[in-house]
Design a protein around this motif. Structure first.
Motif, PDB file in Angstrom:
ATOM      1  N   ARG A  11       0.867  -1.180   0.000  1.00 18.61           N
ATOM      2  CA  ARG A  11       0.000   0.000   0.000  1.00 18.61           C
ATOM      3  C   ARG A  11       0.901   1.227   0.000  1.00 18.61           C
ATOM      4  O   ARG A  11       1.985   1.211   0.586  1.00 18.61           O
ATOM      5  N   LEU A  12       0.428   2.299  -0.606  1.00 22.62           N
ATOM      6  CA  LEU A  12       1.171   3.554  -0.643  1.00 22.62           C
ATOM      7  C   LEU A  12       0.471   4.564   0.253  1.00 22.62           C
ATOM      8  O   LEU A  12      -0.722   4.832   0.085  1.00 22.62           O
ATOM      9  N   TYR A  13       1.221   5.105   1.211  1.00 28.49           N
ATOM     10  CA  TYR A  13       0.715   6.126   2.121  1.00 28.49           C
ATOM     11  C   TYR A  13       1.524   7.404   1.933  1.00 28.49           C
ATOM     12  O   TYR A  13       2.747   7.346   1.779  1.00 28.49           O
ATOM     13  N   PHE A  14       0.857   8.550   1.955  1.00 27.13           N
ATOM     14  CA  PHE A  14       1.531   9.846   1.956  1.00 27.13           C
ATOM     15  C   PHE A  14       1.452  10.431   3.358  1.00 27.13           C
ATOM     16  O   PHE A  14       0.420  10.334   4.020  1.00 27.13           O
ATOM     17  N   ASN A  15       2.543  11.035   3.798  1.00 27.02           N
ATOM     18  CA  ASN A  15       2.624  11.709   5.100  1.00 27.02           C
ATOM     19  C   ASN A  15       2.182  10.813   6.252  1.00 27.02           C
ATOM     20  O   ASN A  15       1.583  11.267   7.214  1.00 27.02           O
ATOM     21  N   GLY A  16       2.460   9.534   6.126  1.00 20.06           N
ATOM     22  CA  GLY A  16       2.231   8.605   7.211  1.00 20.06           C
ATOM     23  C   GLY A  16       0.828   8.068   7.365  1.00 20.06           C
ATOM     24  O   GLY A  16       0.641   6.958   7.827  1.00 20.06           O
ATOM     25  N   THR A  17      -0.194   8.834   6.970  1.00 21.66           N
ATOM     26  CA  THR A  17      -1.571   8.401   7.239  1.00 21.66           C
ATOM     27  C   THR A  17      -2.503   8.424   6.037  1.00 21.66           C
ATOM     28  O   THR A  17      -3.539   7.776   6.069  1.00 21.66           O
ATOM     29  N   THR A  18      -2.175   9.176   5.001  1.00 20.90           N
ATOM     30  CA  THR A  18      -3.081   9.310   3.858  1.00 20.90           C
ATOM     31  C   THR A  18      -2.870   8.149   2.891  1.00 20.90           C
ATOM     32  O   THR A  18      -1.858   8.083   2.195  1.00 20.90           O
ATOM     33  N   LEU A  19      -3.807   7.221   2.866  1.00 19.19           N
ATOM     34  CA  LEU A  19      -3.752   6.116   1.922  1.00 19.19           C
ATOM     35  C   LEU A  19      -3.994   6.671   0.533  1.00 19.19           C
ATOM     36  O   LEU A  19      -4.963   7.400   0.306  1.00 19.19           O
ATOM     37  N   ALA A  20      -3.139   6.335  -0.397  1.00 21.42           N
ATOM     38  CA  ALA A  20      -3.196   6.915  -1.740  1.00 21.42           C
ATOM     39  C   ALA A  20      -4.261   6.246  -2.590  1.00 21.42           C
ATOM     40  O   ALA A  20      -3.975   5.669  -3.626  1.00 21.42           O
ATOM     41  N   GLY A  21      -5.487   6.312  -2.167  1.00 22.82           N
ATOM     42  CA  GLY A  21      -6.619   5.846  -2.960  1.00 22.82           C
ATOM     43  C   GLY A  21      -6.385   4.492  -3.587  1.00 22.82           C
ATOM     44  O   GLY A  21      -5.779   3.614  -2.977  1.00 22.82           O
ATOM     45  N   TRP A  22      -6.856   4.322  -4.787  1.00 20.51           N
ATOM     46  CA  TRP A  22      -6.658   3.087  -5.524  1.00 20.51           C
ATOM     47  C   TRP A  22      -5.409   3.222  -6.381  1.00 20.51           C
ATOM     48  O   TRP A  22      -5.480   3.456  -7.585  1.00 20.51           O
ATOM     49  N   CYS A  23      -4.267   3.110  -5.767  1.00 19.21           N
ATOM     50  CA  CYS A  23      -2.996   3.199  -6.485  1.00 19.21           C
ATOM     51  C   CYS A  23      -2.719   1.851  -7.143  1.00 19.21           C
ATOM     52  O   CYS A  23      -2.750   0.814  -6.474  1.00 19.21           O
ATOM     53  N   THR A  24      -2.491   1.855  -8.434  1.00 22.05           N
ATOM     54  CA  THR A  24      -2.289   0.601  -9.164  1.00 22.05           C
ATOM     55  C   THR A  24      -0.829   0.284  -9.427  1.00 22.05           C
ATOM     56  O   THR A  24      -0.507  -0.815  -9.852  1.00 22.05           O
ATOM     57  N   GLY A  25       0.063   1.231  -9.180  1.00 26.54           N
ATOM     58  CA  GLY A  25       1.475   0.961  -9.399  1.00 26.54           C
ATOM     59  C   GLY A  25       2.336   2.129  -8.955  1.00 26.54           C
ATOM     60  O   GLY A  25       1.897   3.281  -8.981  1.00 26.54           O
ATOM     61  N   VAL A  26       3.546   1.816  -8.503  1.00 24.65           N
ATOM     62  CA  VAL A  26       4.516   2.823  -8.081  1.00 24.65           C
ATOM     63  C   VAL A  26       5.865   2.442  -8.678  1.00 24.65           C
ATOM     64  O   VAL A  26       6.255   1.272  -8.632  1.00 24.65           O
ATOM     65  N   ARG A  27       6.551   3.433  -9.241  1.00 25.48           N
ATOM     66  CA  ARG A  27       7.903   3.234  -9.747  1.00 25.48           C
ATOM     67  C   ARG A  27       8.808   4.276  -9.112  1.00 25.48           C
ATOM     68  O   ARG A  27       8.494   5.465  -9.138  1.00 25.48           O
ATOM     69  N   VAL A  28       9.905   3.830  -8.528  1.00 35.30           N
ATOM     70  CA  VAL A  28      10.879   4.733  -7.924  1.00 35.30           C
ATOM     71  C   VAL A  28      12.200   4.496  -8.613  1.00 35.30           C
ATOM     72  O   VAL A  28      12.621   3.355  -8.814  1.00 35.30           O
ATOM     73  N   SER A  29      12.860   5.590  -8.969  1.00 31.16           N
ATOM     74  CA  SER A  29      14.161   5.504  -9.633  1.00 31.16           C
ATOM     75  C   SER A  29      15.172   6.321  -8.842  1.00 31.16           C
ATOM     76  O   SER A  29      14.944   7.498  -8.563  1.00 31.16           O
ATOM     77  N   GLU A  30      16.278   5.676  -8.467  1.00 31.10           N
ATOM     78  CA  GLU A  30      17.359   6.356  -7.768  1.00 31.10           C
ATOM     79  C   GLU A  30      18.578   6.351  -8.688  1.00 31.10           C
ATOM     80  O   GLU A  30      19.029   5.298  -9.117  1.00 31.10           O
ATOM     81  N   ASN A  31      19.078   7.525  -8.981  1.00 31.68           N
ATOM     82  CA  ASN A  31      20.170   7.682  -9.929  1.00 31.68           C
ATOM     83  C   ASN A  31      21.367   8.335  -9.240  1.00 31.68           C
ATOM     84  O   ASN A  31      21.263   9.466  -8.766  1.00 31.68           O
ATOM     85  N   MET A  32      22.474   7.609  -9.169  1.00 31.49           N
ATOM     86  CA  MET A  32      23.708   8.174  -8.631  1.00 31.49           C
ATOM     87  C   MET A  32      24.418   8.908  -9.762  1.00 31.49           C
ATOM     88  O   MET A  32      24.730   8.308 -10.798  1.00 31.49           O
ATOM     89  N   GLN A  33      24.677  10.186  -9.572  1.00 29.10           N
ATOM     90  CA  GLN A  33      25.388  10.973 -10.565  1.00 29.10           C
ATOM     91  C   GLN A  33      26.883  10.860 -10.293  1.00 29.10           C
ATOM     92  O   GLN A  33      27.332  11.079  -9.162  1.00 29.10           O
ATOM     93  N   LEU A  34      27.609  10.508 -11.327  1.00 24.54           N
ATOM     94  CA  LEU A  34      29.034  10.264 -11.189  1.00 24.54           C
ATOM     95  C   LEU A  34      29.825  11.233 -12.069  1.00 24.54           C
ATOM     96  O   LEU A  34      29.351  11.655 -13.125  1.00 24.54           O
TER      97      LEU A  34
END
Length: 140
Positions: A11-34
């Motif tokens: 489940r995806l929550y914003f600010n600890g308590t707000t459930l993000a409705g009917w979220c069908t997918g989450v993508r997170v990208s972390e890019n190290m700049q070199l």
């Protein structure tokens, strides 16, 4: 035996308590700049140094009447003053079965949103956020 993480657990929550409705997918990208350290007289780089990190998050939502991202407090509403003063958020991808956070994102700022509706499908909203930092369940 290790337990894999599946979308049915998350489940995806914003600010600890707000459930993000009917979220069908989450993508997170972390890019190290070199940055390469190249010197005269050497065809190879002497070193490769980290100089920055960029994190982005994209989330897909089913659009529910009277539950827009603005209604949920996830997206700014109003004019210039409201957008400029919209606070940074945090988000947690939470394992509902195991009862623990999987990933925590800090310093989230809204970037883009778009929606799609067609004659044979549900209306969906796709939102992109810039993020300052991401942590897995082990913490910072």
């Amino acid at each position: 035996m290790p337990t894999p993480i599946a979308g049915a657990r998350a489940r995806l929550y914003f600010n600890g308590t707000t459930l993000a409705g009917w979220c069908t997918g989450v993508r997170v990208s972390e890019n190290m700049q070199l940055q390469r350290v190249d010197v005269l007289g050497n065809i190879d780089s002497e070193e490769i140094e980290p100089v920055g990190r960029q994190v982005t998050m994209t989330a897909d939502f089913v659009r529910i009447l009277s539950e827009s991202l603005q209604e949920q407090g996830i997206w700014p509403r109003g004019g210039t003053f409201d957008v400029l003063n919209f606070p940074e958020m945090s988000a947690t991808i939470y394992d509902e079965v195991g009862g623990a956070p999987i990933y925590t994102l800090e310093g989230i700022v809204c970037e883009t949103r778009n929606f799609q509706v067609d004659r044979m499908g549900l209306m969906t909203v796709n939102a992109t956020f810039q993020v300052r930092r991401v942590h897995d369940e082990a913490g910072p």
